[in-house]
Design an enzyme around this catalytic site. Structure first.
Site, short mmCIF file in Angstrom:
data_model
loop_
_atom_site.label_atom_id
_atom_site.label_comp_id
_atom_site.label_asym_id
_atom_site.label_seq_id
_atom_site.Cartn_x
_atom_site.Cartn_y
_atom_site.Cartn_z
N ASP A 94 0.82 -1.22 0.00
CA ASP A 94 0.00 0.00 0.00
C ASP A 94 0.86 1.27 0.00
O ASP A 94 2.06 1.23 0.26
CB ASP A 94 -0.89 0.03 1.25
CG ASP A 94 -2.03 -0.97 1.15
OD1 ASP A 94 -2.04 -1.81 0.24
OD2 ASP A 94 -2.94 -0.92 2.01
N ASP A 95 0.18 2.38 -0.26
CA ASP A 95 0.75 3.74 -0.12
C ASP A 95 1.85 4.05 -1.12
O ASP A 95 2.64 4.98 -0.93
CB ASP A 95 1.26 4.00 1.31
CG ASP A 95 0.15 3.87 2.35
OD1 ASP A 95 -0.99 3.58 1.96
OD2 ASP A 95 0.43 4.07 3.54
N HIS A 145 -5.97 3.08 -4.25
CA HIS A 145 -5.90 3.25 -2.78
C HIS A 145 -6.34 4.66 -2.39
O HIS A 145 -5.80 5.24 -1.45
CB HIS A 145 -4.47 2.96 -2.32
CG HIS A 145 -4.30 2.75 -0.84
ND1 HIS A 145 -5.12 1.95 -0.08
CD2 HIS A 145 -3.38 3.24 0.03
CE1 HIS A 145 -4.70 1.96 1.18
NE2 HIS A 145 -3.66 2.75 1.29
N HIS A 149 -5.43 9.26 0.51
CA HIS A 149 -5.43 8.42 1.71
C HIS A 149 -6.51 8.82 2.72
O HIS A 149 -6.29 8.86 3.93
CB HIS A 149 -4.05 8.42 2.38
CG HIS A 149 -3.73 7.11 3.03
ND1 HIS A 149 -3.94 6.88 4.36
CD2 HIS A 149 -3.25 5.96 2.52
CE1 HIS A 149 -3.59 5.62 4.63
NE2 HIS A 149 -3.17 5.05 3.53
N HIS A 240 3.68 -2.31 3.09
CA HIS A 240 3.71 -0.96 2.54
C HIS A 240 4.95 -0.74 1.69
O HIS A 240 6.01 -1.27 2.00
CB HIS A 240 3.62 0.08 3.66
CG HIS A 240 2.27 0.10 4.32
ND1 HIS A 240 1.88 -0.85 5.25
CD2 HIS A 240 1.20 0.91 4.12
CE1 HIS A 240 0.63 -0.60 5.61
NE2 HIS A 240 0.19 0.46 4.95
ZN LIG Z 1 -2.61 3.11 3.07
#
Ligand SMILES: [Zn+2]
Length: 286
Positions: A94-95, A145, A149, A240
């Site tokens: 993620d991210d 995603h 955020h 991540h």
């Molecule tokens: Zn995230």
């Protein structure tokens, strides 16, 4: 009379406090508010951002129940793992993208010939399209995603759709397809939002294995231990590949070679979410 005024005053101050309690958190996250000019990066960097993140995470535990409910209510649309009868697992990051850790993660995956899934933040993708192109070129699936955020469960349905739509347009411009897979930040999503996702051919994917690499910059050992705790055939592993400047994801990067080698020795295969779940990374065009 005096008493009446005093109690009115009390009431008034209670209303003000209540309004502040409601408005302040919205102000922190609402992308439509003045706070929207505070960048995604800055939110992750500030102490208050970290606190908000932790608070949301601890709420996520309580949300385990609602994840079970969502799975039952939306089979095939709200997913936290793949089929349990095959020794396949999916690494998800993620991210992304992030210029410090995303290339490092991509390098390890390339070295070990592993295809994974990246959940990309729209605002970050717009800044670093080359990294997103590289993911796509190197066999990885790309998912949505959100734009900055946001905590989706705190947004109006319209703001939620904007978060997805804006990111979708950015990603389509970079990789040439509309990603099917969505991961809501913190795994937070409302049933009404999953209903919309289903209607629009999206699949919402959370996880059943949390590496907990988002908390306290964990060591390689800690990341590996966290992953092994709940890993089984069909698992979807949360890690991540990006974060704020105070975040150090070296533990994640260094855990990868050992994780890959040891699971392969046990007969596991690493696959993308499209392969694990049997639906392509892109949506069918209307
Ligand atoms: Zn995230």
């Amino acid at each position: 009379m005096a008493l009446g005024r005093a109690s009115n005053l009390k009431k008034y101050s209670r209303v003000v406090l209540l309004a502040a309690a409601i408005l302040i958190p919205i102000q922190l996250w609402n992308p439509g508010s003045a706070a929207a000019s505070v960048s995604y990066q800055a939110k992750f960097d500030t102490a208050s951002g970290e606190k908000t993140k932790k608070k949301v995470k601890s709420k996520t535990r309580k949300a385990d129940m609602s994840w079970t409910k969502l799975q039952k209510q939306f089979p095939g649309t709200f997913v936290i793992h793949g089929p349990r009868n095959k020794k396949k697992v999916a690494l998800t990051f993620d991210d992304a993208p992030d210029s410090r850790f995303t290339p490092a993660v991509l390098d390890v995956l390339a070295k070990y010939d592993v295809c994974a899934t990246f959940f990309v933040v729209g605002a970050r993708a717009a800044q670093k399209p080359d990294l997103v192109r590289r993911m796509s070129r190197e066999c990885h699936a790309v998912g949505n995603h959100s734009y900055n955020h946001a905590v989706m469960s705190k947004l109006s349905n319209e703001a939620f759709r904007k978060q997805i739509g804006r990111t979708d347009a950015i990603l389509h411009g970079i990789i040439g397809y509309h990603p099917r897979y969505i991961r809501p930040p913190y795994g937070e999503i409302l049933p009404s939002q999953v209903t919309w996702a289903k209607k629009n051919q999206f699949v919402v994917v959370n996880w059943d294995v949390d590496s907990v690499d988002w908390r306290n910059n964990p060591s390689t050992e800690t990341v590996l231990r966290n992953i092994r705790r709940t890993l089984q055939p069909g698992s979807i592993i949360l890690q991540h590949a990006g974060g704020g400047s105070s975040q150090d994801l070296s533990g994640t990067v260094n855990a990868l070679p050992r994780l890959i080698s040891s699971l392969r020795q046990k007969g596991y295969e690493f696959v993308t979410l499209p392969e694990l779940l049997g639906k392509p990374a892109y949506k069918n065009q209307k």
